[in-house]
Design an enzyme around this catalytic site. Structure first.
Site, PDB file in Angstrom:
ATOM      1  N   ARG A   1      33.872 -19.539 -16.237  1.00  0.00           N
ATOM      2  CA  ARG A   1      34.168 -18.109 -16.339  1.00  0.00           C
ATOM      3  C   ARG A   1      33.662 -17.562 -17.668  1.00  0.00           C
ATOM      4  O   ARG A   1      33.809 -18.216 -18.694  1.00  0.00           O
ATOM      5  CB  ARG A   1      35.693 -17.895 -16.261  1.00  0.00           C
ATOM      6  CG  ARG A   1      36.203 -17.661 -14.853  1.00  0.00           C
ATOM      7  CD  ARG A   1      37.708 -17.781 -14.742  1.00  0.00           C
ATOM      8  NE  ARG A   1      38.486 -17.019 -15.730  1.00  0.00           N
ATOM      9  CZ  ARG A   1      39.816 -17.079 -15.815  1.00  0.00           C
ATOM     10  NH1 ARG A   1      40.511 -17.842 -14.962  1.00  0.00           N
ATOM     11  NH2 ARG A   1      40.460 -16.381 -16.714  1.00  0.00           N
TER      12      ARG A   1
ATOM     13  N   ARG B   1      41.499 -14.513 -26.802  1.00  0.00           N
ATOM     14  CA  ARG B   1      42.602 -14.527 -25.842  1.00  0.00           C
ATOM     15  C   ARG B   1      43.826 -15.236 -26.408  1.00  0.00           C
ATOM     16  O   ARG B   1      44.960 -14.846 -26.137  1.00  0.00           O
ATOM     17  CB  ARG B   1      42.148 -15.199 -24.544  1.00  0.00           C
ATOM     18  CG  ARG B   1      41.149 -14.339 -23.781  1.00  0.00           C
ATOM     19  CD  ARG B   1      40.442 -15.110 -22.711  1.00  0.00           C
ATOM     20  NE  ARG B   1      41.318 -15.469 -21.622  1.00  0.00           N
ATOM     21  CZ  ARG B   1      41.038 -16.416 -20.730  1.00  0.00           C
ATOM     22  NH1 ARG B   1      39.923 -17.101 -20.813  1.00  0.00           N
ATOM     23  NH2 ARG B   1      41.891 -16.670 -19.768  1.00  0.00           N
TER      24      ARG B   1
ATOM     25  N   ARG C   1      52.875 -10.191 -19.079  1.00  0.00           N
ATOM     26  CA  ARG C   1      52.179 -10.676 -20.262  1.00  0.00           C
ATOM     27  C   ARG C   1      52.529  -9.867 -21.495  1.00  0.00           C
ATOM     28  O   ARG C   1      52.023 -10.151 -22.585  1.00  0.00           O
ATOM     29  CB  ARG C   1      50.683 -10.572 -20.022  1.00  0.00           C
ATOM     30  CG  ARG C   1      50.022 -11.895 -19.670  1.00  0.00           C
ATOM     31  CD  ARG C   1      48.535 -11.608 -19.506  1.00  0.00           C
ATOM     32  NE  ARG C   1      47.705 -12.756 -19.676  1.00  0.00           N
ATOM     33  CZ  ARG C   1      47.235 -13.499 -18.667  1.00  0.00           C
ATOM     34  NH1 ARG C   1      47.566 -13.257 -17.439  1.00  0.00           N
ATOM     35  NH2 ARG C   1      46.431 -14.504 -18.924  1.00  0.00           N
TER      36      ARG C   1
ATOM     37  N   LYS D   1      49.155 -22.860 -15.963  1.00  0.00           N
ATOM     38  CA  LYS D   1      50.044 -22.031 -15.130  1.00  0.00           C
ATOM     39  C   LYS D   1      49.560 -21.969 -13.686  1.00  0.00           C
ATOM     40  O   LYS D   1      50.334 -22.161 -12.752  1.00  0.00           O
ATOM     41  CB  LYS D   1      50.101 -20.589 -15.675  1.00  0.00           C
ATOM     42  CG  LYS D   1      50.599 -20.461 -17.090  1.00  0.00           C
ATOM     43  CD  LYS D   1      50.598 -19.010 -17.566  1.00  0.00           C
ATOM     44  CE  LYS D   1      49.229 -18.359 -17.624  1.00  0.00           C
ATOM     45  NZ  LYS D   1      48.289 -18.965 -18.596  1.00  0.00           N
TER      46      LYS D   1
ATOM     47  N   ARG E   1      37.140 -25.963 -17.790  1.00  0.00           N
ATOM     48  CA  ARG E   1      37.589 -25.318 -16.555  1.00  0.00           C
ATOM     49  C   ARG E   1      36.384 -24.813 -15.758  1.00  0.00           C
ATOM     50  O   ARG E   1      35.479 -24.215 -16.321  1.00  0.00           O
ATOM     51  CB  ARG E   1      38.527 -24.149 -16.871  1.00  0.00           C
ATOM     52  CG  ARG E   1      38.875 -23.336 -15.616  1.00  0.00           C
ATOM     53  CD  ARG E   1      40.184 -22.606 -15.712  1.00  0.00           C
ATOM     54  NE  ARG E   1      40.185 -21.520 -16.670  1.00  0.00           N
ATOM     55  CZ  ARG E   1      41.241 -20.753 -16.920  1.00  0.00           C
ATOM     56  NH1 ARG E   1      42.394 -20.973 -16.293  1.00  0.00           N
ATOM     57  NH2 ARG E   1      41.168 -19.807 -17.822  1.00  0.00           N
TER      58      ARG E   1
END
Ligand code: ADP
Ligand code: ADP
Ligand code: ZN
Length: 214
Positions: free
Chosen positions: A160, A171, A88, A13, A127
């Site tokens: 992260r 998540r 969300r 996204k 990531r």
């Protein structure tokens, strides 16, 4: 043009939202980035948000909705914006709709970046985020010129905390429970557009611009 991005954590996204914002010259509003900036600055909001984010949970709606509604009322949003990571939950979507309704406005597109769970852990473990400017990279799919160093600002890159595999699983389950229902919500409103997020970044971007138009 008022656009929201839907999709699992790590679906791409943010990557796509940045490109859309640049092409269409509209602000990119990422609630995750807003929270991370607040955490970095040590604000009250940041302290509250962090306790949820670290566990892979959503920050409560009441800490998110007003913030976004205030943001989209700002001057730079008059020609549109792209919301990344909001809404969300169904209550967040309803509160956005209500606020837009009061302004006589509505969303134009909800872009659903579709990526199955089995790709997600791979995406997230690779990531890397810049501690300086927040730019996002991927060790394999979007590497920096120099390993571990941001191309944009030269600061250090990190994995992260919430991208570690144990938190990613949490998540993902939160996504399926609380966020995925938004797909049907926006389909019902006739603005949902699906794109195949497993394709290369440029192919995904082309599919999105085909939807949004020149
Ligand atoms: P990703 O891009 O991987 O989906 P984000 O940067 O959007 O992650 O969000 C990171 C975290 O910030 C989320 O896991 C959640 O805890 C919190 N967050 C971001 N946006 C929202 C939102 N709209 N509602 C509740 N929590 C949010
Ligand atoms: P989200 O905002 O949905 O959490 P990101 O845009 O941060 O997702 O992308 C998650 C990770 O996957 C990043 O490391 C990014 O560089 C990478 N990525 C994004 N889109 C693609 C793609 N189409 N193919 C491969 N990797 C991608
Ligand atoms: Zn940087």
């Amino acid at each position: 043009m008022k656009i929201i991005m839907l999709g699992a954590p790590g679906a791409g996204k943010g990557t796509q939202a940045k490109k859309i914002a640049e092409k269409y010259q509209i602000p990119h509003i990422s609630t995750g980035d807003i929270f991370r900036a607040n955490i970095k600055d040590g604000t009250e909001l940041g302290k509250k948000a962090k306790t949820y984010m670290d566990q892979g949970l959503l920050v409560p709606d009441e800490l998110v909705c007003d913030l976004v509604v205030d943001r989209v009322k700002q001057d730079d949003c008059r020609n549109g914006y792209i919301l990344d990571g909001f809404p969300r939950t169904i209550p967040q979507a309803e509160s956005l709709d209500a606020a837009l309704g009061q302004m006589g406005e509505s969303l134009d597109f909800a872009i659903n970046v579709d990526v199955p769970d089995e790709h997600i852990v791979n995406r997230m473990s690779g990531r890397r985020a810049c501690v300086g400017c927040g730019a996002t990279y991927h060790t394999v799919y979007a590497p920096t010129k120099k390993e571990g160093v941001c191309d944009v600002c030269g600061a250090e890159l990190i994995l992260r905390d919430d991208d570690k595999p144990e938190t990613v699983q949490k998540r993902l389950s939160v996504y399926h429970d609380q966020t995925q229902p938004l797909i049907d919500y926006y389909r019902g409103k006739g603005i949902l557009k699906d794109v195949d997020g497993t394709k290369d970044m440029d192919v995904v971007f082309q599919a999105i611009t085909d939807i949004l138009g020149a």
